[in-house]
Design an enzyme around this catalytic site. Structure first.
Site, PDB file in Angstrom:
ATOM      1  CB  SER A 143      -0.903   0.005   1.240  1.00  0.00           C
ATOM      2  OG  SER A 143      -1.523   1.258   1.430  1.00  0.00           O
ATOM      3  CE1 TYR A 168      -4.531  -2.065   4.663  1.00  0.00           C
ATOM      4  CE2 TYR A 168      -3.728   0.129   4.104  1.00  0.00           C
ATOM      5  CZ  TYR A 168      -4.168  -1.123   3.716  1.00  0.00           C
ATOM      6  OH  TYR A 168      -4.245  -1.435   2.377  1.00  0.00           O
TER       7      TYR A 168
END
Length: 341
Positions: A143, A168
């Site tokens: 990501s 995350y």
């Protein structure tokens, strides 16, 4: 090739499965169909790819697609190590594309344990399966959030990524480190893809395009964080899938240290102001948004912007979908899916 795609009921997973199956690969899709967001959308994606009746599909049960030759789906969880090992042993995959993960930056603040189970333990099970039942290439989702507090833009793969601002992001950076270690120890060719903001038909309902468009069409106010002064590298889903497939077909060679591991940014390389993105949605919807301006949210960053020169240099990747065209396609799908005029 025979390819495992995890997260097959997800946004990027659904489109990746279709592209691979349509080009002639044999595909096994896997997803646990969790309820992080409306499961109806996940079932609808599966139905669109020819896997019907998944509402009653038992865990570990397979279903064959009625529209995509060579595609089968199994409902299972990556944290089920025994099943993942048995699946790899039985199917003998040529490659794996791991897109399954607990998504969402803000949700990681509310429910951190879900991220450790899915993104760390689940990914470890994939790595272990690739170790014992070798594949030619493991491609996995990272990501853009790994860049965290890095203030240099555009983000390049060589930039510092050790200052995450969310759990995350920390789990995604952990995935990159885990894949590097397994490549070194066990010779697994592995490539991580740092996705920048992805949008398009069948997109997640918790992401800004769906939230904005739904509110605009229904006359509800939209929340505009940091008063619209934020920048994202919005990338259309077809361009993302083109990049995923190009990477999948080109396993990295071992470097001087004997590590066959790579990481690439994959994005549009043209940052768009949030205010301009909303403007594109307003034009597609044919009406103006009612805006509620708010401060920056915890875990968010001001600007994400991909330097994709490495992916262009190595694999010729160049996104081709202009923002307004992509938003128009998304809007047409959204109206059709929700049966709106």
């Amino acid at each position: 090739m025979k390819i495992l795609v995890t997260g097959a009921a997800g946004f990027i997973g659904y489109h990746t499965v279709r592209r691979l199956a349509e080009r002639g690969d044999e595909v096994v899709g896997l997803d646990n169909i969790n309820d992080y967001y409306a499961v109806g959308l996940k079932h609808a994606r599966l139905a669109e790819s020819g896997i019907a009746g998944t509402e009653s599909l038992a865990e570990h049960s397979f279903a064959a697609s009625s529209v995509l030759p060579g595609y089968r789906f199994v409902r299972a969880d990556l944290t089920d190590k025994a099943f993942i090992d048995a699946l790899f042993e039985t199917e003998r995959f040529d490659a794996a594309v791991n897109l399954a993960a607990q998504a969402g930056v803000r949700y990681s603040i509310e429910n951190p344990y879900a991220y450790i189970q899915s993104n760390i333990a689940g990914f470890l099970n994939v790595l272990e399966a690739c170790r014992h039942f070798p594949v030619r290439h493991l491609v996995y989702a990272s990501s853009s959030s790994v860049y965290g507090l890095n203030e240099k833009v555009p983000y390049a793969e060589t930039d510092m990524t050790d200052r995450p601002v969310s759990l995350y992001a920390a789990t995604k950076k952990s995935n990159e480190l885990m894949a590097h270690a397994y490549s070194k120890l066990y010779g697994i060719p592995a490539t991580g893809l740092r996705f920048f903001t992805v949008y398009g038909p069948w997109g997640r309902p918790d992401m800004s395009p769906s939230l904005f468009l739904g509110a605009i069409l229904e006359g509800r106010p939209i929340r505009v964080f940091n008063h619209g002064d934020m920048y994202r590298d919005f990338t259309y889903i077809d361009d993302i899938v083109t990049g995923v497939c190009a990477v999948l077909d080109a396993p990295p060679a071992a470097n001087a240290d004997g590590v066959a591991a790579a990481v690439y940014n994959i994005g549009n390389s043209e940052p768009v102001a949030l205010a301009d993105f909303i403007g594109a949605i307003e034009r597609a919807a044919g009406r103006e948004a009612v805006k509620e301006f708010l401060d920056m949210q915890p875990g968010d960053v001001y600007r994400t912007y991909a330097d994709t020169s490495a992916l262009e240099r190595d694999l010729g990747y160049r996104p081709a979908t202009p923002l307004q065209e992509g938003i128009d396609r998304f809007c047409r799908w959204y109206r059709a899916y929700h049966r709106l005029p």
